[in-house]
Design a protein around this motif. Structure first.
Motif, PDB file in Angstrom:
ATOM      1  N   SER A 146       1.041   6.292  -0.980  1.00 34.74           N
ATOM      2  CA  SER A 146       1.235   5.009  -0.480  1.00 34.74           C
ATOM      3  C   SER A 146       0.322   5.128   0.804  1.00 34.74           C
ATOM      4  CB  SER A 146       2.453   4.589  -0.184  1.00 34.74           C
ATOM      5  OG  SER A 146       2.822   5.173   1.140  1.00 34.74           O
ATOM      6  N   GLY A 147       0.043   3.854   1.450  1.00 33.89           N
ATOM      7  CA  GLY A 147      -0.814   3.918   2.757  1.00 33.89           C
ATOM      8  C   GLY A 147       0.040   4.750   3.736  1.00 33.89           C
ATOM      9  N   GLY A 148       1.328   4.909   3.452  1.00 37.49           N
ATOM     10  CA  GLY A 148       2.059   5.626   4.640  1.00 37.49           C
ATOM     11  C   GLY A 148       2.819   4.685   5.663  1.00 37.49           C
ATOM     12  N   GLY A 149       2.794   3.506   5.566  1.00 38.93           N
ATOM     13  CA  GLY A 149       3.141   2.581   6.446  1.00 38.93           C
ATOM     14  C   GLY A 149       4.635   2.230   5.902  1.00 38.93           C
ATOM     15  N   PRO A 150       4.922   0.964   6.705  1.00 43.09           N
ATOM     16  CA  PRO A 150       6.305   0.367   6.220  1.00 43.09           C
ATOM     17  C   PRO A 150       6.276  -0.540   5.106  1.00 43.09           C
ATOM     18  CG  PRO A 150       5.032  -0.951   8.033  1.00 43.09           C
ATOM     19  CD  PRO A 150       4.355   0.259   7.754  1.00 43.09           C
ATOM     20  N   SER A 151       7.434  -1.266   4.656  1.00 41.31           N
ATOM     21  CA  SER A 151       7.597  -2.195   3.560  1.00 41.31           C
ATOM     22  C   SER A 151       7.409  -1.635   2.267  1.00 41.31           C
ATOM     23  CB  SER A 151       6.582  -3.201   3.884  1.00 41.31           C
ATOM     24  OG  SER A 151       6.789  -4.226   3.000  1.00 41.31           O
ATOM     25  N   PHE A 152       6.610  -2.043   1.653  1.00 41.59           N
ATOM     26  CA  PHE A 152       6.487  -1.668   0.186  1.00 41.59           C
ATOM     27  C   PHE A 152       5.989  -0.121   0.033  1.00 41.59           C
ATOM     28  CE2 PHE A 152       5.599  -6.169  -0.784  1.00 41.59           C
ATOM     29  CZ  PHE A 152       6.888  -6.452  -0.924  1.00 41.59           C
ATOM     30  N   MET A 153       5.158   0.231   0.860  1.00 42.53           N
ATOM     31  CA  MET A 153       4.663   1.605   1.289  1.00 42.53           C
ATOM     32  C   MET A 153       5.591   2.617   1.444  1.00 42.53           C
ATOM     33  SD  MET A 153       1.184   1.167   3.353  1.00 42.53           S
ATOM     34  CE  MET A 153       1.802  -0.204   4.615  1.00 42.53           C
ATOM     35  N   GLU A 154       6.528   2.174   2.301  1.00 45.19           N
ATOM     36  CA  GLU A 154       7.965   3.070   2.772  1.00 45.19           C
ATOM     37  C   GLU A 154       8.960   3.037   1.356  1.00 45.19           C
ATOM     38  OE1 GLU A 154      10.419   1.915   6.508  1.00 45.19           O
ATOM     39  OE2 GLU A 154      11.599   1.389   4.842  1.00 45.19           O
ATOM     40  N   ALA A 155       8.847   1.994   0.886  1.00 48.09           N
ATOM     41  CA  ALA A 155       9.865   1.978  -0.231  1.00 48.09           C
ATOM     42  C   ALA A 155       9.288   3.135  -1.382  1.00 48.09           C
ATOM     43  CB  ALA A 155       9.756   0.527  -1.028  1.00 48.09           C
ATOM     44  N   ALA A 156       8.114   3.016  -1.396  1.00 46.33           N
ATOM     45  CA  ALA A 156       7.579   4.081  -2.443  1.00 46.33           C
ATOM     46  C   ALA A 156       7.809   5.481  -2.098  1.00 46.33           C
ATOM     47  CB  ALA A 156       5.906   3.834  -2.658  1.00 46.33           C
ATOM     48  N   ASN A 157       7.589   5.891  -0.679  1.00 51.64           N
ATOM     49  CA  ASN A 157       7.791   7.192  -0.370  1.00 51.64           C
ATOM     50  C   ASN A 157       9.278   7.543  -0.312  1.00 51.64           C
ATOM     51  OD1 ASN A 157       5.325   6.372   1.670  1.00 51.64           O
ATOM     52  ND2 ASN A 157       4.994   8.157   0.402  1.00 51.64           N
ATOM     53  N   ARG A 158      10.039   6.481  -0.047  1.00 48.23           N
ATOM     54  CA  ARG A 158      11.631   6.745  -0.124  1.00 48.23           C
ATOM     55  C   ARG A 158      12.281   6.842  -1.498  1.00 48.23           C
ATOM     56  NH1 ARG A 158      15.525   2.119   2.747  1.00 48.23           N
ATOM     57  NH2 ARG A 158      17.390   3.436   2.618  1.00 48.23           N
ATOM     58  N   GLY A 159      11.683   6.128  -2.375  1.00 45.47           N
ATOM     59  CA  GLY A 159      12.003   6.472  -3.828  1.00 45.47           C
ATOM     60  C   GLY A 159      11.864   7.982  -4.208  1.00 45.47           C
ATOM     61  N   ALA A 160      10.460   8.311  -3.721  1.00 46.50           N
ATOM     62  CA  ALA A 160      10.257   9.722  -4.136  1.00 46.50           C
ATOM     63  C   ALA A 160      11.300  10.614  -3.553  1.00 46.50           C
ATOM     64  CB  ALA A 160       8.765  10.210  -3.854  1.00 46.50           C
ATOM     65  N   GLN A 161      11.603  10.431  -2.292  1.00 41.69           N
ATOM     66  CA  GLN A 161      12.466  11.402  -1.626  1.00 41.69           C
ATOM     67  C   GLN A 161      13.901  11.214  -2.151  1.00 41.69           C
ATOM     68  OE1 GLN A 161      14.254  10.873   2.650  1.00 41.69           O
ATOM     69  NE2 GLN A 161      12.531  12.094   3.019  1.00 41.69           N
ATOM     70  N   ASP A 162      14.200  10.216  -2.761  1.00 45.36           N
ATOM     71  CA  ASP A 162      15.494   9.894  -3.261  1.00 45.36           C
ATOM     72  C   ASP A 162      15.926  11.075  -4.555  1.00 45.36           C
ATOM     73  OD1 ASP A 162      16.375   7.788  -1.541  1.00 45.36           O
ATOM     74  OD2 ASP A 162      15.818   6.361  -3.115  1.00 45.36           O
ATOM     75  N   VAL A 163      14.851  11.233  -4.921  1.00 49.49           N
ATOM     76  CA  VAL A 163      15.069  12.225  -6.237  1.00 49.49           C
ATOM     77  C   VAL A 163      14.385  13.565  -6.064  1.00 49.49           C
ATOM     78  CG1 VAL A 163      15.046  10.572  -7.882  1.00 49.49           C
ATOM     79  CG2 VAL A 163      12.918  11.550  -7.375  1.00 49.49           C
ATOM     80  N   GLY A 164      14.148  13.959  -4.547  1.00 47.99           N
ATOM     81  CA  GLY A 164      13.997  15.137  -4.165  1.00 47.99           C
ATOM     82  C   GLY A 164      12.368  15.530  -4.513  1.00 47.99           C
ATOM     83  N   ALA A 165      11.450  14.592  -4.651  1.00 46.48           N
ATOM     84  CA  ALA A 165      10.034  14.778  -4.875  1.00 46.48           C
ATOM     85  C   ALA A 165       9.235  14.582  -3.673  1.00 46.48           C
ATOM     86  CB  ALA A 165       9.547  13.761  -5.906  1.00 46.48           C
ATOM     87  N   GLU A 166       8.172  15.158  -3.453  1.00 46.73           N
ATOM     88  CA  GLU A 166       7.328  15.321  -2.779  1.00 46.73           C
ATOM     89  C   GLU A 166       6.362  13.788  -2.849  1.00 46.73           C
ATOM     90  OE1 GLU A 166       5.163  18.885  -2.534  1.00 46.73           O
ATOM     91  OE2 GLU A 166       6.410  19.523  -0.874  1.00 46.73           O
TER      92      GLU A 166
END
Length: 293
Positions: free
Chosen positions: A142-162
């Protein structure tokens, strides 16, 4: 007699010379900026004449880091930095005072559920196994920022992925969201190089509602595919009601400035499962087509 084993290198490592340069005796000559090692002289590197070198560095640094961490392909998420997650969007609506504020807040609430969709999509794609060479595929980027970018990185972290974050230096402060993997968090000065890194490893792209930046990223990708500069790949467009309100795609066809088949480059989606299913089907068809040739 055994064969001699030559050394791997005969020149000193740059780190060795950089360290040695810290301990040179002081003199008028050594204190002048002209004596600094070129690669340690920040003022020199920031000169306008060095722009081509800075371009190369911004291209090379993420490329080397991603190679070293065995990132074989990415699943890119584009979208606004201004649409909050549902609870925060509702709070904005409750705090709205004027009719205009309420209208904007209501529209943000209507789009905010895509935060959860982006997060779930990132969870699904992040479960992809490594290949036989140990390469990781469909790594969330993602672009590393908030909103949908945050959601994307957060979803990966949810399942233990980088996951990857490609931030950009802006006049107003923009920090990486807390869900980006630190070793995969990059900062760019040049938009052009950042956009290139979005697409170098991209094998699927999800586009959520957004503004100028999202338009820029999506339409550049569509142009690259339309003109044959890159191979087609799945482009998932989330939020049909939003997109058809702000972009009249059919009018572009009617005006003769794009062809009707250009619209086939986009796949409308509403759910995470629908989007990931399309990507899986797309590459299953590609594999079958390659096997038949």
């Amino acid at each position: 007699m055994t064969d001699p084993v030559p050394p791997k290198r005969i020149f000193p490592d740059a780190k060795v010379d950089a360290e040695a340069a810290k301990h040179i005796p002081s003199s008028p000559q050594t204190e002048h900026a002209a004596y600094d090692l070129a690669f340690q002289d920040k003022d020199f590197l920031l000169r306008p004449d060095l722009r081509p070198v800075r371009f190369q560095l911004e291209l090379l640094k993420p490329e080397l880091f991603l190679d070293e961490q065995k990132i074989g392909s990415t699943f890119v998420f584009y979208g606004s930095a201004r649409v909050p997650e549902p609870e925060k969007a509702k709070a904005l609506l409750a705090a709205a005072r004027t009719d205009k504020e309420k209208l904007i807040a209501e529209r943000l609430v209507a789009k905010s559920h895509y935060y959860d969709v982006a997060r779930e999509l990132a969870r699904l794609v992040s479960k992809t196994d490594r290949d036989e060479d140990g390469q990781r595929h469909f790594v969330v980027c993602s672009g590393g920022g908030p909103s949908f970018m945050e959601a994307a990185n957060r979803g990966a972290q949810d399942v233990g992925a980088e996951s990857i974050g490609l931030n950009i230096v802006l006049p107003h402060e923009q920090l990486p969201n807390p869900y980006v993997t630190p070793s995969l968090s990059f900062q760019f000065h040049y938009f052009a190089l950042r956009k290139m890194h979005f697409l170098l490893r991209a094998r699927a792209v999800a586009v959520f509602p957004g503004g100028f930046g999202t338009f820029d990223e999506m339409f550049e990708l569509l142009t690259l595919i339309q003109t044959g500069k890159v191979r087609p790949l799945p482009i998932l467009l989330y939020g049909r009601e939003f997109w058809e309100r702000v972009v009249n795609f059919e009018a572009l066809v009617e005006e003769g400035v794009i062809s009707e088949r250009d619209l086939d480059l986009l796949t409308w989606c509403e759910t995470a499962e629908e989007g990931w299913g399309h990507v899986c089907d797309y590459y299953a068809r590609e594999e079958a087509r390659a096997a038949a040739e």
